[in-house]
Motif scaffolding. Structure first.
Motif, PDB file in Angstrom:
ATOM      1  N   THR A 139     -18.691   3.819 -13.918  1.00 23.31           N
ATOM      2  CA  THR A 139     -17.991   5.097 -14.112  1.00 23.31           C
ATOM      3  C   THR A 139     -18.790   6.115 -14.923  1.00 23.31           C
ATOM      4  O   THR A 139     -18.258   7.177 -15.248  1.00 23.31           O
ATOM      5  CB  THR A 139     -16.654   4.862 -14.812  1.00 23.31           C
ATOM      6  OG1 THR A 139     -16.899   4.222 -16.078  1.00 23.31           O
ATOM      7  CG2 THR A 139     -15.739   3.984 -13.973  1.00 23.31           C
ATOM      8  N   SER A 140     -20.045   5.802 -15.291  1.00 20.42           N
ATOM      9  CA  SER A 140     -20.802   6.750 -16.113  1.00 20.42           C
ATOM     10  C   SER A 140     -22.298   6.510 -15.935  1.00 20.42           C
ATOM     11  O   SER A 140     -22.718   5.493 -15.378  1.00 20.42           O
ATOM     12  CB  SER A 140     -20.423   6.621 -17.596  1.00 20.42           C
ATOM     13  OG  SER A 140     -20.816   5.355 -18.086  1.00 20.42           O
ATOM     14  N   THR A 141     -23.087   7.471 -16.448  1.00 15.58           N
ATOM     15  CA  THR A 141     -24.543   7.343 -16.445  1.00 15.58           C
ATOM     16  C   THR A 141     -25.107   8.203 -17.574  1.00 15.58           C
ATOM     17  O   THR A 141     -24.472   9.178 -18.001  1.00 15.58           O
ATOM     18  CB  THR A 141     -25.141   7.787 -15.100  1.00 15.58           C
ATOM     19  OG1 THR A 141     -26.543   7.549 -15.102  1.00 15.58           O
ATOM     20  CG2 THR A 141     -24.904   9.264 -14.853  1.00 15.58           C
ATOM     21  N   ASN A 142     -26.268   7.826 -18.058  1.00 14.49           N
ATOM     22  CA  ASN A 142     -26.961   8.589 -19.097  1.00 14.49           C
ATOM     23  C   ASN A 142     -28.061   9.433 -18.468  1.00 14.49           C
ATOM     24  O   ASN A 142     -28.798   8.937 -17.592  1.00 14.49           O
ATOM     25  CB  ASN A 142     -27.564   7.654 -20.149  1.00 14.49           C
ATOM     26  CG  ASN A 142     -26.497   6.997 -21.002  1.00 14.49           C
ATOM     27  OD1 ASN A 142     -25.495   7.619 -21.325  1.00 14.49           O
ATOM     28  ND2 ASN A 142     -26.706   5.740 -21.359  1.00 14.49           N
ATOM     29  N   LEU A 143     -28.194  10.672 -18.929  1.00 11.89           N
ATOM     30  CA  LEU A 143     -29.190  11.600 -18.409  1.00 11.89           C
ATOM     31  C   LEU A 143     -30.094  12.054 -19.545  1.00 11.89           C
ATOM     32  O   LEU A 143     -29.631  12.230 -20.684  1.00 11.89           O
ATOM     33  CB  LEU A 143     -28.514  12.816 -17.772  1.00 11.89           C
ATOM     34  CG  LEU A 143     -27.506  12.530 -16.657  1.00 11.89           C
ATOM     35  CD1 LEU A 143     -26.786  13.807 -16.251  1.00 11.89           C
ATOM     36  CD2 LEU A 143     -28.197  11.905 -15.444  1.00 11.89           C
ATOM     37  N   SER A 144     -31.374  12.231 -19.246  1.00 10.96           N
ATOM     38  CA  SER A 144     -32.314  12.727 -20.249  1.00 10.96           C
ATOM     39  C   SER A 144     -33.295  13.681 -19.584  1.00 10.96           C
ATOM     40  O   SER A 144     -33.534  13.587 -18.372  1.00 10.96           O
ATOM     41  CB  SER A 144     -33.061  11.570 -20.926  1.00 10.96           C
ATOM     42  OG  SER A 144     -33.921  10.937 -20.004  1.00 10.96           O
ATOM     43  N   TRP A 145     -33.883  14.575 -20.382  1.00  8.23           N
ATOM     44  CA  TRP A 145     -34.853  15.535 -19.869  1.00  8.23           C
ATOM     45  C   TRP A 145     -35.684  16.065 -21.019  1.00  8.23           C
ATOM     46  O   TRP A 145     -35.373  15.829 -22.191  1.00  8.23           O
ATOM     47  CB  TRP A 145     -34.147  16.684 -19.146  1.00  8.23           C
ATOM     48  CG  TRP A 145     -33.213  17.475 -20.013  1.00  8.23           C
ATOM     49  CD1 TRP A 145     -33.488  18.595 -20.741  1.00  8.23           C
ATOM     50  CD2 TRP A 145     -31.821  17.181 -20.266  1.00  8.23           C
ATOM     51  NE1 TRP A 145     -32.381  19.028 -21.417  1.00  8.23           N
ATOM     52  CE2 TRP A 145     -31.345  18.184 -21.146  1.00  8.23           C
ATOM     53  CE3 TRP A 145     -30.957  16.186 -19.818  1.00  8.23           C
ATOM     54  CZ2 TRP A 145     -30.030  18.204 -21.576  1.00  8.23           C
ATOM     55  CZ3 TRP A 145     -29.652  16.196 -20.263  1.00  8.23           C
ATOM     56  CH2 TRP A 145     -29.201  17.198 -21.127  1.00  8.23           C
TER      57      TRP A 145
END
Length: 609
Positions: free
Chosen positions: A364-370
């Protein structure tokens, strides 16, 4: 040069019929410079005429060519420097062409030693003679004397010796400086301390703010001191301070101290930059640092003062990020009053956020980075990031967007549907608009049945472990705290006959024989046997109470080994009826029986009897 003992004699020096000593007629010598000669002639007739009263006399005329006989002045303004183990000496040139030089030197620590003599030809420029003395010790202090003469004249004369000059050792190491910075109301107090350097006479200090005109003291460029401590005040902008040891032979390598700009969190866009359009007030300074990516130290600094022109004030680049500082002199301290981000002109970003990736995906979720957009590509003040996600299942799906702070580089995207494909985009936003998108696709994993099986297995395992632990703890408890036994008191159940006829049935005795047991090995008299037979007969009408009394007497266990009591007639009767059991076996059986006494059960062992 003339010699006389008369005090009232005057002299006239003639050079080609021109008197050259009008200003000093009483002297017997004179020095004439080239400038005093005016037009220099190569050949001269020289004589002296002496006068006293009305009398006079003249010397013989001497023919000379000035360029043939030359004597220089003693070397002046001598300077020196070390080039590794070679000593470079320089002094003011008497002529433009090279000269011959004689150099005397010795160690300063051995002043009684004889002088070493070195003769060399100099190299010359328009104003200085130079000579290089090789193979010396650069860490040693020397004494030096110099004289020189012309190499062009036919009859050159050596000049007088220069005064003795001390040549100090070379300063090879830079000063060891420690720095302590204290912030106070827009200014920074910088206290410097360093170790005293051998052979150093003075120390010079310089900072970039003072050299660029941002100075609140009269000493604008350099501060010289003989002490080993120094205190100065600098602004919040980046400053570079250098400390150099110096002596007559040169200077040490500089000790450079970099003081970065004060990091102010959350700098905002400048709202008032009238200083860039109007002339600055006196004792007010503006610094604009063009920020470069990957380097915390700004470069390409623009310094503006009250003397800066309009062109200098407006000479900024469009779409370039500047760090703006405004300083004022408060007393003798340079104080920073404004810090902000400045753009001459803004636009939307021309590049997307870098290295946009997803990781640690769940159902139900995910981590994002940039990574941030490079400053050169932001082209304006970045207000925030816009993160949007949409399901791939249908074209009618609504896009969900989130505003993220421009200082954040990670975000957790939640409330996703299991087993669904999403398209995610990220853009940087300035006050002008949005830049290009950075996109990626994520797939949330479906819930696997194996998870339910694992959960069930873990539940069973937990139950088994709990049961096992309970049993172990119970066993340990029983061993440590054994239970106190409780007597067994069974409920009394009165005997119920199978039928009423059995209770009413009476026994009939046909013949009764009384037998007396004797110990083994003893005989029994016949008279006793007969008397026992004739003891009596049981009556048929013996009532039920008498039978009960006989039963109670049997259960009481009061029988003895010596003989049978009269109450044992019932037992003898039973023995006669069975006919197969001896009296001794009957007695053993009676002893082995359970004896019931007032509801208690006793186990009687035969071995104990």
């Amino acid at each position: 040069m003339n010699k006389t003992t008369e005090s009232d004699v005057t002299f006239d020096l003639y050079m080609n019929n021109v008197i050259r000593n009008k200003d000093a007629p009483k002297e017997t010598w004179i020095i004439i410079t080239k400038d005093e000669l005016g037009i220099v002639e190569e050949e001269y007739y020289i004589w002296v005429e002496a006068r006293i009263g009305n009398s006079s006399c003249a010397s013989t005329k001497t023919y000379v060519v000035l360029s043939h006989t030359v004597k220089y002045e003693a070397p002046k303004h001598i300077s020196m420097s070390w080039l590794k183990n070679n000593l470079s000496l320089s002094w003011t040139a008497s002529e433009t062409h090279p000269a011959a030089a004689e150099i005397l030197l010795r160690r300063d620590a051995h002043r009684t030693d004889s002088w070493g003599n070195i003769t060399k030809h100099t190299t010359s420029d328009t104003s200085m003679h130079h000579v290089l003395v090789e193979n010396l010790l650069k860490d040693t202090v020397y004494q030096v004397k110099i004289r020189h003469r012309s190499t062009k004249a036919l009859n050159p004369l050596w000049s007088d010796w220069s005064p003795v000059v001390i040549v100090p050792a070379e300063l090879e190491q830079k000063p060891e400086v420690t720095m302590n910075i204290t912030l106070s109301n827009g200014t920074r107090k910088v206290a410097l301390t360093w170790k005293k350097m051998p052979h150093a006479a003075t120390y010079s200090l310089n900072d970039t703010q003072s050299s660029n005109g941002c100075n609140c003291t009269k000493n604008r460029y350099r501060n010289n001191t003989t002490e080993t401590t120094y205190t100065t005040f600098v602004s919040y902008s980046a400053v570079k301070i250098s400390v150099i040891g110096r002596n007559a032979a040169g200077s040490s390598p500089p000790a450079i101290l970099q003081i970065p700009a004060v990091q102010a969190a959350g700098l905002k866009i400048c709202d008032n930059t009238s200083d860039l359009r109007e002339r600055l007030k006196k004792k007010t300074y503006v610094e604009l640092y063009e920020l470069q990516d990957g380097d915390s130290r700004p470069e390409n600094v623009t310094h503006l003062t009250a003397k800066s022109t309009k062109k200098e004030r407006m000479d900024m680049k469009d779409y370039i990020r500047y760090l703006y500082f405004k300083h004022k002199c408060v007393g003798r301290k340079l104080q920073t009053v404004t810090m902000c981000i400045y753009y001459q002109k803004e636009d939307a970003p021309q590049r997307e956020p870098q290295n946009f990736t997803a990781f640690s995906e769940t159902h139900t979720s995910t981590n994002l980075s940039w990574k941030a957009i490079p400053s050169a590509d932001q082209r304006g003040f970045l207000t925030h990031y816009s993160l949007c996600s949409v399901k791939d299942s249908s074209q009618d799906e609504r896009k969900e967007c989130h505003k993220i702070s421009a200082s954040v580089m990670k975000y957790r995207l939640g409330n996703l549907t299991q087993g669904t494909k999403y398209h995610v985009s990220l853009v940087g936003v300035t006050r002008v608009g949005e830049g290009p998108e950075a996109t990626l696709t994520i797939n949330t994993p479906p819930e696997k049945p194996v998870n339910v099986l694992w959960s069930l297995c873990l539940l069973i395992l937990f139950f088994l472990l709990t049961t096992l632990c309970t049993c172990i703890l119970k066993r340990i408890k029983e061993n440590i705290f054994p239970a106190v036994p409780t007597p067994v008191i069974p409920d009394f159940i009165p005997f119920q006959s199978e039928s009423q006829d059995f209770l009413e049935r009476k026994e009939e005795v046909d013949e009764m024989t009384l037998l007396q047991l004797h110990p083994e090995g003893k005989s029994v008299p016949e008279d006793a046997e007969e008397s026992a037979v004739l003891a009596g007969e049981w009556e048929e009408d013996t009532d039920e109470d008498e039978d009960n009394e006989r039963w109670d007497s049997r259960m009481s266990g009061e029988s003895s080994d010596e003989g049978l009591s009269p109450g044992s007639t019932g037992e003898a009767l039973r023995s006669s009826r069975e006919g197969e059991m001896t009296d001794v076996e009957q007695l053993d059986n009676e002893i082995a029986m359970l004896i019931y006494k007032k509801g208690l059960v006793f186990h009687v062992k035969r071995d104990s009897l």
